[in-house]
Write an enzyme that holds these catalytic residues in place. Structure first.
Site, short mmCIF file in Angstrom:
data_model
loop_
_atom_site.label_atom_id
_atom_site.label_comp_id
_atom_site.label_asym_id
_atom_site.label_seq_id
_atom_site.Cartn_x
_atom_site.Cartn_y
_atom_site.Cartn_z
CE LYS A 160 -1.29 6.17 -1.26
NZ LYS A 160 -0.80 5.48 -2.30
CE1 TYR B 139 9.71 -2.95 0.52
CE2 TYR B 139 7.33 -3.09 0.11
CZ TYR B 139 8.46 -2.49 0.41
OH TYR B 139 8.05 -1.15 0.62
CG HIS C 97 1.35 -2.39 0.07
ND1 HIS C 97 2.46 -3.36 -0.17
CD2 HIS C 97 1.54 -1.30 0.11
CE1 HIS C 97 3.33 -2.57 0.17
NE2 HIS C 97 2.98 -1.22 0.32
NE ARG D 167 4.15 2.60 2.49
CZ ARG D 167 3.11 2.14 3.19
NH1 ARG D 167 3.00 2.25 4.40
NH2 ARG D 167 2.25 1.58 2.49
NE ARG E 139 0.69 5.19 1.91
CZ ARG E 139 0.04 4.21 2.24
NH1 ARG E 139 -0.82 4.13 3.30
NH2 ARG E 139 0.02 3.21 1.27
CG HIS F 86 8.18 5.77 0.19
ND1 HIS F 86 6.66 5.84 0.30
CD2 HIS F 86 8.35 4.72 -0.98
CE1 HIS F 86 6.13 4.70 -0.40
NE2 HIS F 86 7.33 4.34 -1.33
#
Length: 401
Positions: A278, A381, A372, A349, A254, A346
């Site tokens: 995050k 995906y 994730h 990504r 990111r 993104h």
């Protein structure tokens, strides 16, 4: 009167001239700009000396008086307090001038609540600054919506929560609504925990429509090649931009993760890289050979020395760590040069994920690389993993097995 910085300075700022000069040089200012800033600091020092002011008397108010008087006596010179921002920061860091007092608290009850919520998101949840701002906007919108209806958090019920949420769909895209709903649930859960609401209303927030109908669209191999080729690696800026793009395309980072990288996050001995993502999580990823080569080329021939420990630096003064917005602009600019409009981190990504799938990686492995938290996030995906989908597809009735 001495005009330029290298000359002698008199007055209370004279003992600090050498350190100030080093600060400006370390921040990458051109010699001519440093001379102009030095000339202004010399004028300020002499102005204070004439008025009998010592170094401790230099406050924002005193600086504004000097700026006003200087502008009045010299029509060609229009300095502002911003011209002295590095000088004031340097002197405050040394502790020789006072730090400004915070303004008196005149905030409204709503602003006080938002301030408490912000501290919770930053200190306890450890969320990224961009996420915190979005959650705060959501909380502020809810309180404004309630106030317009003469309601408040402590009188709000589930019906109001549903009405507020459904009103979002006409003004936002499905993806934005889903993001807003996450912030709304966070705020309502926190409000109940803090006693601002006597009901746990986070569960009353309806779910947004699934975004899985939108297939993640990554770049094709020729498009990735064009994007990387757009960086002129014969310049320091080009080598920096190329290293950023290779890092994002190969590892799916990111923009804020790229911006937070430091020199010590790249472990050349073990061949891995530490990411801070995050929720203040730290994770390690293996460093592919092409990513390592691009980083090494940038560090040896593109990165300025003595400008802090951030891995990627701004090109223009003041030299410092590249912010998340700067990383996004590097990617956008490369896309424009390659004839690919609207390329964001993104999108790259998604490109990293689809490339992994094409190379034979499983969805679980893709989720590990992209970091994730939930397998459901990686599940989107599956729609681009045509090989796995064919294995799951049932034969058409009447067709040959």
């Amino acid at each position: 009167m001495t005009k330029y910085f290298p000359g002698p300075m008199t007055g209370p700022l004279a003992p600090y001239v050498a350190g100030y000069r080093e600060l400006l040089a370390g921040r990458g200012y051109a010699k001519s700009t440093a001379q102009q800033l030095g000339s202004l600091s010399g004028r300020l020092s002499r102005w204070m000396d004439v008025r009998g002011l010592d170094i401790g008397a230099l406050t924002d108010e005193v600086l504004q008086r000097f700026v006003d008087e200087l502008a009045a006596e010299a029509n060609w010179l229009r300095p502002t307090p911003a011209s002295f921002v590095w000088l004031m920061q340097y002197l405050r860091r040394l502790g020789v001038i006072p730090v400004p007092e915070p303004p008196p608290d005149r905030t409204s009850p709503e602003q006080i609540i938002l301030g408490r919520f912000e501290r919770y998101l930053v200190n306890e949840r450890g969320l990224a600054a961009k996420t915190v701002r979005h959650y705060l906007r959501t909380a502020a919108s809810l309180m404004d919506w309630l106030a317009a209806r003469s309601r408040s958090l402590d009188t709000m019920g589930g019906a109001e929560v549903i009405l507020f949420t459904t009103g979002l769909y006409g003004a936002q895209s499905v993806g934005s609504v889903k993001y807003t709903i996450t912030g709304l649930r966070s705020f309502l859960g926190w409000a109940f925990m803090e006693g601002l609401s006597d009901r746990a209303l986070a569960g009353a927030v309806p779910s947004a429509a699934s975004h899985y109908s939108n297939i993640p669209k990554g770049l094709s191999v020729p498009e990735v090649d064009a994007l990387l080729a757009s960086c002129g690696r014969d310049t320091a800026t080009g080598r920096r931009d190329y290293a950023i793009l290779v890092l994002v395309v190969r590892l799916g980072l990111r923009a804020n993760e790229v911006a937070s990288l430091t020199l010590t996050d790249v472990n050349w001995r073990t061949g891995d890289i530490v990411l801070r993502g995050k929720g203040r999580r730290e994770e390690k990823l293996p460093l592919p050979q092409d990513v390592g080569s691009a980083l090494a080329e940038y560090l040896r021939q593109g990165r300025p020395e003595g400008a802090g420990d951030a891995l990627f630096l701004r090109v223009h003064a003041p030299v410092g760590g590249l912010a998340s917005s700067g990383v996004s602009e590097v990617i956008l600019a490369a896309g424009r040069r390659a004839g690919l409009e609207g390329i964001h981190a993104h999108r790259l990504r998604h490109t990293a994920a689809t490339q992994l799938l094409r190379a034979g990686a499983s969805l679980a492995e893709v989720g590990q690389v992209l970091r994730h938290r939930s397998p459901a996030t990686t599940a989107q995906y599956a729609k681009v993993d045509h090989r796995s989908l064919r294995a799951l597809a049932l034969p058409w009735p009447g067709s040959q097995p």
